[in-house]
Design a protein around this motif. Structure first.
Motif, short mmCIF file in Angstrom:
data_model
loop_
_atom_site.label_atom_id
_atom_site.label_comp_id
_atom_site.label_asym_id
_atom_site.label_seq_id
_atom_site.Cartn_x
_atom_site.Cartn_y
_atom_site.Cartn_z
N LYS A 10 47.21 29.88 32.68
CA LYS A 10 46.58 31.24 33.04
C LYS A 10 47.12 32.23 32.01
N PHE B 213 45.31 42.45 26.05
CA PHE B 213 45.98 41.74 27.33
C PHE B 213 47.35 41.03 26.63
N LEU C 100 40.23 36.82 37.80
CA LEU C 100 41.13 35.53 37.69
C LEU C 100 41.58 34.72 39.05
N SER D 276 47.67 45.88 30.01
CA SER D 276 46.34 45.73 29.27
C SER D 276 46.13 47.31 28.76
N ILE E 16 44.61 34.64 29.78
CA ILE E 16 44.54 35.78 29.79
C ILE E 16 44.90 36.58 28.22
N VAL F 3 51.29 41.59 33.61
CA VAL F 3 50.54 41.64 32.18
C VAL F 3 50.26 43.27 32.10
N MET G 30 40.41 40.99 34.73
CA MET G 30 41.63 40.51 35.27
C MET G 30 41.77 40.18 36.88
#
Length: 376
Positions: A217, A231, A273, A255, A221, A253, A270
């Motif tokens: 993942k 990201f 996901l 962004s 991302i 994360v 996002m």
């Protein structure tokens, strides 16, 4: 009085700044941050401010609000907004100790943003010692959680900003020494993968690794990064026993986008996901967000004044919108004239080589004093 005649002294400022740097204050250690708030509160009180300590919440340290005596006390004026937390854990001082070498002064948090905060206080101190009352009343607000997106004090900062005409943010200067007149939008996310535990030796195939799923993942991302929106996975926590297939993995994360619509699209990507893959459940939750701050006429007027003052001091003050959020995102997005990154020059923020240029201490103290004297 000409602000350039104020007796700013580099050695005196270094001596005053040193205890601030040696008081380590990582965001996630509220006790440590509160010790730093104590130092700042004492300094502000000694200058003559009316001090209000504001308790922390959500597991963070507290804040300090200081208002200086003025004939228009309580009326809209100037807010100096800064944070006292740093990204550096306790013990970083051993790796990046306070030291002065080749015109640079090193230490954790010295550039981001204790140097700028201290210089701002020194500007106020010298104005008061000179018996000068600024045209507008001054409020200083120092908060404890900017480095994690300001989850506990955003409302405090916004409400204080609304009560004032102008916000000055002494975050570190841009690489060319310039100021910031706008900032990109930023969103944070928490991602969790939940797998199936098993013994990694004799029942490996029965498990579903949350770590392996997260690794895939992470690549997905970061591959979403483009010109309009970036990201980055900055934190991962998982596993406890090497002989167990991991059942949980957590990641954080960040962004960032120059335009709000691009960030909004990034948020959608996002959140999309989330789901289930190969018997592993993926959860995505949106965290704190900083809105886009685009420069307006009010902000540019403050910048033009600052540029004129800088010219009198002897340097060119450029400006630009910038990535890397600050609490200026909030005040600028509210439409309140905001000038950001007018703190000290330096480099290496958020690293073990963080430093400031020593000769920027007097320069930036003069810049702040000039703004406090001429903003009306």
């Amino acid at each position: 009085m000409n602000f350039q005649k104020l007796p700013f002294d580099t050695d005196t400022m270094l001596a005053g700044l040193k205890p601030w740097i040696e008081c380590e204050s990582p965001t996630f250690d509220p006790t440590a941050v509160d010790r730093m708030v104590d130092l700042a509160a004492y300094e502000l009180a000694a200058i003559g401010a009316e001090i209000e300590r504001i308790p922390g919440r959500m597991g963070f340290g507290g804040s300090v609000r200081a208002r200086f005596p003025h004939r228009d006390f309580g009326k809209p004026g100037i807010l100096i907004s800064g944070h006292l937390d740093t990204v550096h854990p306790i013990g970083t001082l051993e790796k990046n100790p306070w030291r002065i070498e080749n015109g640079r002064c090193y230490g954790p948090g010295i550039q981001d943003m204790k140097g700028g905060n201290y210089v701002s206080l020194e500007a106020i101190r010298q104005l008061i010692l000179a018996g000068i009352e600024t045209p507008l009343p001054i409020t200083v607000l120092f908060t404890p959680d900017e480095e994690v997106g300001t989850p506990s004090t955003r409302e405090l900062i916004e409400m204080e900003a609304r009560k004032n005409k102008v916000v000055l943010v002494p975050e570190p200067a841009r690489p060319d020494g310039g100021a910031v007149t706008g900032r990109y939008a930023i969103a944070r996310f928490n991602v969790k993968t939940s797998g199936r535990p098993s013994h990694a030796g004799w029942a490996l195939k029965d498990g579903r690794s949350a770590i392996a799923a997260m690794a895939r993942k992470v690549l997905e991302i970061e591959a979403m990064t483009g010109e309009d929106c970036t990201f980055s996975v900055g934190v991962i926590h998982a596993g406890q026993w090497v002989n167990c297939v991991s059942s949980f993995c957590d990641a954080e994360v960040l962004s960032m986008a120059k335009r709000q619509k691009d960030l909004d699209h990034g948020v959608e990507r996002m959140l999309a996901l989330a789901g289930e893959e190969n018997d592993v459940v993926i959860e995505v939750k949106r965290g704190v967000t900083r809105p886009v701050w685009e420069p307006d006429a009010g902000t540019m007027a403050v910048y033009e004044l600052a540029r004129d003052i800088a010219g009198e001091i002897g340097f060119n003050l450029s400006h630009a919108s910038a990535g890397g959020g600050s609490d200026g995102n909030f005040t600028g997005a509210l439409g309140i004239p905001t000038l950001d990154s007018i703190g000290v020059r330096g480099a290496g923020l958020h690293t073990l080589g963080e430093y400031i240029e020593v000769d920027s201490l007097v320069e930036r103290a003069q810049l702040m004093a000039g703004l406090l004297l001429r903003l009306k």
